[in-house]
Design a protein around this motif. Structure first.
Motif, PDB file in Angstrom:
ATOM      1  N   GLU A  88       0.849  -1.176   0.000  1.00 50.46           N
ATOM      2  CA  GLU A  88       0.000   0.000   0.000  1.00 50.46           C
ATOM      3  C   GLU A  88       0.892   1.235   0.000  1.00 50.46           C
ATOM      4  N   GLU A 136       0.875   4.395   1.163  1.00 50.95           N
ATOM      5  CA  GLU A 136       1.280   5.212   2.311  1.00 50.95           C
ATOM      6  C   GLU A 136       2.392   4.544   3.109  1.00 50.95           C
ATOM      7  N   TRP A 194      -2.469  14.358   8.622  1.00 52.35           N
ATOM      8  CA  TRP A 194      -2.607  13.660   9.888  1.00 52.35           C
ATOM      9  C   TRP A 194      -1.245  13.337  10.461  1.00 52.35           C
ATOM     10  N   TYR A 212       0.984  10.768  13.180  1.00 54.96           N
ATOM     11  CA  TYR A 212       1.030   9.497  13.872  1.00 54.96           C
ATOM     12  C   TYR A 212       1.794   9.667  15.172  1.00 54.96           C
ATOM     13  N   ASP A 271      -7.307  -2.565   2.376  1.00 55.03           N
ATOM     14  CA  ASP A 271      -6.828  -3.133   3.634  1.00 55.03           C
ATOM     15  C   ASP A 271      -7.128  -4.617   3.649  1.00 55.03           C
ATOM     16  N   GLY A 308      -1.772  -2.773   3.988  1.00 53.35           N
ATOM     17  CA  GLY A 308      -2.465  -1.542   4.318  1.00 53.35           C
ATOM     18  C   GLY A 308      -1.490  -0.454   4.711  1.00 53.35           C
ATOM     19  N   CYS A 309      -2.052   0.652   5.184  1.00 49.68           N
ATOM     20  CA  CYS A 309      -1.236   1.816   5.501  1.00 49.68           C
ATOM     21  C   CYS A 309      -0.579   1.642   6.864  1.00 49.68           C
ATOM     22  N   ALA A 310       0.133   2.667   7.303  1.00 53.41           N
ATOM     23  CA  ALA A 310       0.884   2.598   8.556  1.00 53.41           C
ATOM     24  C   ALA A 310      -0.013   2.264   9.740  1.00 53.41           C
ATOM     25  N   SER A 311      -1.202   2.865   9.802  1.00 48.92           N
ATOM     26  CA  SER A 311      -2.038   2.616  10.978  1.00 48.92           C
ATOM     27  C   SER A 311      -2.611   1.199  10.969  1.00 48.92           C
ATOM     28  N   ARG A 341      -9.602   9.770  10.671  1.00 44.62           N
ATOM     29  CA  ARG A 341      -9.982   9.052   9.460  1.00 44.62           C
ATOM     30  C   ARG A 341      -9.275   7.699   9.328  1.00 44.62           C
ATOM     31  N   LYS A 342      -8.429   7.387  10.296  1.00 44.16           N
ATOM     32  CA  LYS A 342      -7.711   6.110  10.256  1.00 44.16           C
ATOM     33  C   LYS A 342      -8.276   5.122  11.266  1.00 44.16           C
ATOM     34  N   HIS A 354     -10.826   3.309  11.192  1.00 43.23           N
ATOM     35  CA  HIS A 354     -11.313   2.047  10.626  1.00 43.23           C
ATOM     36  C   HIS A 354     -10.217   0.986  10.580  1.00 43.23           C
TER      37      HIS A 354
END
Lengths: 403, 224
Positions: free
Chosen positions: A315, A317, B24, B26, B64, B88-91, B132-133, B135
């Motif tokens: 992904e 990001e 945003w 982190y 995700d 998925g992303c970092a979160s 917004r992260k 989820h």
């Protein structure tokens, strides 16, 4: 792990101001600070500087009239002024606009606003390379079309649109219908410094440029506005810029933008050749050494400084944050960096399937990019991708993707 | 714990969305779990890990995807080992990593306690996630639920399997409470935005008061 090395490959977002540009601007803050509208010498001097700037820019745009150059606060304002200004001015007669699905938000959002004001907007599709087909423009043209706005080159995937061919289509339509409509606008922010900016060759009525993409300052842009094209202002006040953009002129910005545009124009051929070579190396090595990757955008009709690659199974990001640790600055069209949780509208418009749309990586090379920078990226990227793929449960079969 | 709190201080904006609408940050703790993920299962080790529960949620198309493997002691029902993979992303990565740490603390959590983990608990341990992260932590929670269901299935305890019940709110358009929950997590904070995303109430206007109530409920649940 944090490193001091910095490799800036996000020149499509903004560029570092050239020291020569900054130097040219400095006297216009505390020495020559006069208001060009003032009668005395200090003011008059400022007016002269702006007049000269207009002349220089007019020359670079292929010898247009200096009074066809309007200074604004940047690319976004120029796009807004061109679109909202021309549509609202002519709304009694015309209420249809044609644009493409891959425009910058500075074009798309004003169009959406106009839809709420009762205009009809046709968003033309693009092919898998991101190209607008002039035939589609032809088919979309109507007697009530007031404006066509198609970008010169796309900011995400670098595809260069056939502007002069579209201009030809519009010219023929005007001739056949004996009308001066529609106007043709192009956003050339990404094209400046690499592509031909001659207005006569392009055949446009309005053209947007800004400082921050060409190693000039932020907060300054221009709208080329052909004589006879009628628009209404967005900003009202003292009547500067032919009553179309009020506000005391940003003289330092104007001087900076002019200098930046001049430098970019002078270096155009040399930079194009240099960056094509670096970009080719970057692209070929990535596609060769990292499995399950492919190029987005057109293989040839693309900006020399843009390489946009999709890396499957990871992904965007996550990828960008890892590269950031190595001091490599890039961007992505991944959903996770957007407001809506949808992948970028450009990536979706070129028909990339959703499962492949989350891993696009944009490298926007620039004036300060060296071969050493490219080698550094090629040294770090494969490891980052490998590590993220190791912890990813996703295993897309590239041969089954409809690309 | 002390150390963790120190790490939770937010730094400047780390990510700016490409449409520039939002940025945003982190927490240090999110970054720590993203850059140094714990307990993940590398793809080459997949066949070698011993487990008796496997759960998966999401898909690459939605951006995700999470997979969780558990080794549960059948007598004590304590989670002896936990592994994961995340696309998925970092979160999303940090949430799954933190979840695995929570499961294995103090000699392993009992499955009935693991089932009580809420998305907020994961978020709290991470020092918060950008709105917004959120989820992403919800997905971790759902992957765990699906793994534990798998454990119940394998051990013949079908009566303990928890199936996520959906309740249809708009009977004409078949919009469920889950759809509303998703929409709230994706940023629908007014009824207008909720309706734009889900179309709830446009088919069956009678359900509007109920939909509005659910909007308030999920807003409070996730955003306080």
């Amino acid at each position: 792990m944090k490193t001091t090395k910095e490799v800036y490959l996000d020149n499509a977002a903004t560029t570092k101001t050239d020291p020569k540009v900054l130097e040219a601007m400095l006297p216009y803050f505390s020495e020559h600070y006069g208001n060009p509208s003032s009668m005395y010498k200090l003011g008059h001097e400022s007016k002269m500087v702006i007049d000269e700037a207009r002349e220089e820019i007019a020359k670079i745009l292929g010898g247009v009239r200096p009074d066809e150059i309007l200074f604004t606060s940047g690319g976004t304002e120029s796009d807004n002024l061109a679109i909202l200004g021309s549509a609202r001015k002519n709304k009694e007669k015309k209420n249809h606009i044609i644009t493409s699905k891959i425009e910058h938000h500075a074009v798309l959002h004003p169009c959406e606003k106009l839809e709420k004001e009762g205009f009809e907007v046709t968003y033309l599709p693009v092919d898998k390379y991101g190209l607008v087909n002039p035939k589609d423009v032809k088919n979309a043209l109507r007697k009530d079309t007031v404006l066509v706005s198609i970008m010169y080159a796309n900011n995400e995937i670098g595809t260069i649109e056939p502007i002069s061919e579209i201009a030809e289509v519009i010219k023929n339509f005007k001739k056949e219908n004996k009308t001066q409509f529609p106007y043709f606008h192009t956003d050339a922010c990404q094209a400046a410094g690499y592509l031909n900016l001659n207005i006569n060759d392009l055949g446009v009525d309005m053209l947007t440029l800004n400082g921050s993409k060409i190693y000039g300052p932020k907060g300054i842009g221009i709208l080329y506005l052909k004589t006879g094209v009628k628009i209404e202002p967005l900003v009202y006040g003292g009547g500067q810029e032919k009553n179309l953009r009020s506000g005391t002129e940003n003289i330092a910005g104007i001087v900076g933008l002019t200098k930046a545009l001049k430098l970019a124009d002078e270096k155009k051929e040399e930079e194009t050749e240099r960056l094509l070579k670096l970009g080719k190396k970057l692209k070929e090595e990535i596609l060769k050494t990292i499995p399950k990757t492919f190029l987005n955008g057109h293989p040839e009709k693309r900006l020399p400084n843009n390489i946009n690659i999709t890396i499957l199974d990871i992904e965007g990001e996550a990828l960008i944050l890892h590269l950031d640790q190595y001091g490599i600055y890039t961007s992505t069209g991944s959903a996770c960096t957007s407001h809506s949780l949808d992948p970028s509208h450009v990536i979706l418009a070129i028909g990339l399937p959703y499962e492949a749309a989350h891993g696009s990586l944009r490298f926007a090379l620039g004036r300060y990019t060296t071969e050493e920078d490219i080698d550094y990226v090629l040294e770090k990227l494969p490891g980052v991708v490998e590590n993220l793929r190791k912890i990813s449960p996703t295993k897309i079969d590239m041969s089954k993707l409809k690309l | 714990m002390k150390n963790e709190n120190k790490k939770n201080k937010r730094s400047e904006s780390d990510v700016v969305s490409y449409d520039k609408k939002e940025k945003w940050v982190y927490t240090e703790n999110v970054k720590d779990h993203f850059f140094n993920p714990r307990n993940f299962l590398t793809t080459d080790m997949e066949g070698k890990f011993k487990y008796n529960a496997l759960g998966m949620v999401g898909s690459p198309a939605c951006g995700d995807m999470m997979k969780i493997w558990l080794l549960v002691d059948e007598k004590t029902e304590k989670i002896k080992d936990a592994k994961w993979q995340t696309f998925g992303c970092a979160s999303a990565i940090a949430s799954t990593s933190m979840l695995s740490v929570m499961l294995l603390e103090n000699g392993g959590m009992k499955v009935e306690d693991a089932l009580k983990i809420k998305p907020q608990d994961i978020m709290e341990r991470l020092g918060g996630l950008p709105n917004r992260k959120i989820h992403c932590s919800v997905l971790g929670d759902k992957a765990l639920q699906s793994a534990i269901n798998d454990f119940f299935r394998r051990t013949g305890q079908n009566d303990r399997i928890k199936v996520e019940g959906k309740k249809v709110i708009d009977k004409v358009l078949n919009v469920t409470d889950k759809d509303i929950e998703e929409a709230v997590l994706e940023g629908a904070d007014t009824f207008e935005k909720l309706q734009k995303k889900t179309k709830v109430g446009t088919g069956d206007p009678v359900c509007i008061p109920e939909a509005e109530q659910l909007l308030r409920f999920y807003k409070e649940k996730y955003f306080g």
